[in-house]
Design an enzyme around this catalytic site. Sequence first.
Site, PDB file in Angstrom:
ATOM      1  N   ASP A 240       2.370  -9.686   3.372  1.00  0.00           N
ATOM      2  CA  ASP A 240       1.464  -9.389   4.495  1.00  0.00           C
ATOM      3  C   ASP A 240      -0.023  -9.594   4.182  1.00  0.00           C
ATOM      4  O   ASP A 240      -0.836  -9.679   5.094  1.00  0.00           O
ATOM      5  CB  ASP A 240       1.667  -7.949   4.969  1.00  0.00           C
ATOM      6  CG  ASP A 240       2.984  -7.774   5.709  1.00  0.00           C
ATOM      7  OD1 ASP A 240       3.583  -8.793   6.096  1.00  0.00           O
ATOM      8  OD2 ASP A 240       3.410  -6.621   5.910  1.00  0.00           O
TER       9      ASP A 240
ATOM     10  N   ASP B  81      -2.232  -7.567   3.342  1.00  0.00           N
ATOM     11  CA  ASP B  81      -3.098  -6.570   3.983  1.00  0.00           C
ATOM     12  C   ASP B  81      -3.643  -5.547   2.988  1.00  0.00           C
ATOM     13  O   ASP B  81      -3.640  -4.349   3.240  1.00  0.00           O
ATOM     14  CB  ASP B  81      -2.325  -5.860   5.105  1.00  0.00           C
ATOM     15  CG  ASP B  81      -1.039  -5.228   4.606  1.00  0.00           C
ATOM     16  OD1 ASP B  81      -0.564  -5.596   3.523  1.00  0.00           O
ATOM     17  OD2 ASP B  81      -0.510  -4.355   5.315  1.00  0.00           O
TER      18      ASP B  81
ATOM     19  N   ARG C 264       4.099  -6.516  10.512  1.00  0.00           N
ATOM     20  CA  ARG C 264       4.218  -5.359  11.408  1.00  0.00           C
ATOM     21  C   ARG C 264       2.845  -4.763  11.673  1.00  0.00           C
ATOM     22  O   ARG C 264       2.534  -4.357  12.767  1.00  0.00           O
ATOM     23  CB  ARG C 264       5.136  -4.329  10.743  1.00  0.00           C
ATOM     24  CG  ARG C 264       5.640  -3.278  11.686  1.00  0.00           C
ATOM     25  CD  ARG C 264       6.842  -2.533  11.168  1.00  0.00           C
ATOM     26  NE  ARG C 264       6.852  -2.387   9.714  1.00  0.00           N
ATOM     27  CZ  ARG C 264       7.959  -2.330   8.995  1.00  0.00           C
ATOM     28  NH1 ARG C 264       9.134  -2.409   9.573  1.00  0.00           N
ATOM     29  NH2 ARG C 264       7.901  -2.163   7.689  1.00  0.00           N
TER      30      ARG C 264
ATOM     31  N   THR D  35       2.970  -8.292  -1.678  1.00  0.00           N
ATOM     32  CA  THR D  35       3.381  -8.209  -0.273  1.00  0.00           C
ATOM     33  C   THR D  35       3.065  -9.522   0.430  1.00  0.00           C
ATOM     34  O   THR D  35       1.996 -10.094   0.221  1.00  0.00           O
ATOM     35  CB  THR D  35       2.683  -7.054   0.474  1.00  0.00           C
ATOM     36  OG1 THR D  35       2.879  -7.236   1.890  1.00  0.00           O
ATOM     37  CG2 THR D  35       1.191  -6.976   0.214  1.00  0.00           C
TER      38      THR D  35
ATOM     39  N   ASP E  61       0.809  -1.226   0.000  1.00  0.00           N
ATOM     40  CA  ASP E  61       0.000   0.000   0.000  1.00  0.00           C
ATOM     41  C   ASP E  61       0.844   1.279   0.000  1.00  0.00           C
ATOM     42  O   ASP E  61       0.451   2.274  -0.607  1.00  0.00           O
ATOM     43  CB  ASP E  61      -1.025  -0.007   1.138  1.00  0.00           C
ATOM     44  CG  ASP E  61      -0.387  -0.139   2.505  1.00  0.00           C
ATOM     45  OD1 ASP E  61       0.815  -0.471   2.582  1.00  0.00           O
ATOM     46  OD2 ASP E  61      -1.089   0.093   3.508  1.00  0.00           O
TER      47      ASP E  61
END
Length: 327
Positions: free
Chosen positions: A132, A134, A176, A130, A107
């Site tokens: 992640d 997210d 994170r 990514t 992002d």
Amino acid sequence: MDKKVTKIGVLTSGGDAPGMNAAVRAVVRTGIYYGMEVFGIMRGYSGMIENDIVPMHSRSVANIIQRGGTILKTARCKEFFGYEGRKKAHANLKKLGINGLVIVGGDGSFRGAHQFSEEFDIPCIGLPGTIDKDISGTDFTIGFDTAVNTAVEAIDKIRDTADAHDRLFIIEVMGRDAGYIALHSGIATGAEHILIPERKTDIEELIDSLTEKEKRKKLVNMVVVAEGDNFGGADEVAKVVKQRLPNVDTRVCVLGHIQRGGAPSCLDRVIASRMGYSAVECLLEGRYDVMVGILNNKMHFTPLEKAVKAKQKISDEWMKIVKILAS
Ligand code: F6P
């Protein structure tokens, strides 16, 4: 921005993710197929600012689909967040005649892309890359599947030794700001507890539950913690556990960056290839300033502006599943 896109630049930005190479390969080869000139921009937006831009050919992306990391290298470029940095980058693209960009990243990278395409006359397409996961507007992000399988493989191994010694293991996985790796790897390995940034860590609840398990002689327990859990990650959780439950043999294992490397899984290679192909089609069709995702097995296009704002949410049902299955 309604002129024909003929020369495109592709870059990877932010934390690397397995499958980025497959995405770059797909962008390069699809671009060439449609008669475009394709350039590789090195080290994310840094290469745009420093004019580190190289022509790409079909052979430039040979033998990379199976490799982790990114042949274009990557960076988190602070200078691009400032207007002066973006102006420099634009001037370099202009010199080469690059009039379309594909950005593979998360992002933060999309935020830069959106701003850039608003300010200058160069359309940008984002591909979610990514580990992640997210990012909303897509069921998959490039790299997540590989990373989570790496975590699962490692946690399975840890369970073997935990079982041999009757130990409690507190395992930290990456994330994170996002708990997807923790949630998925924890469920897949039968973790007793999963702590994620999206939920406030209730340390008392964890201690109560481990105490109860100690009483009923449940000897092996695995706690999977995302690095960004609000208690401070595995080390902080372990400090309290060791202090409050001195008879429980407790160990910590931080999996770290091994989760980012390695050969991409089949899923990551395939979604990256589909997304890379689709990014070039977007530029050809004039579908600008979007993130290409896959929802319900169909390509899905989210305006970059929206993609940077909406995070994927973890529903309470997931947490309920964790609780029920880990009893
Ligand atoms: O790319 C995402 C991520 O792997 C996060 O899960 C993690 O917190 C962060 O990157 C680590 O970044 P770095 O490699 O810069 O330490």
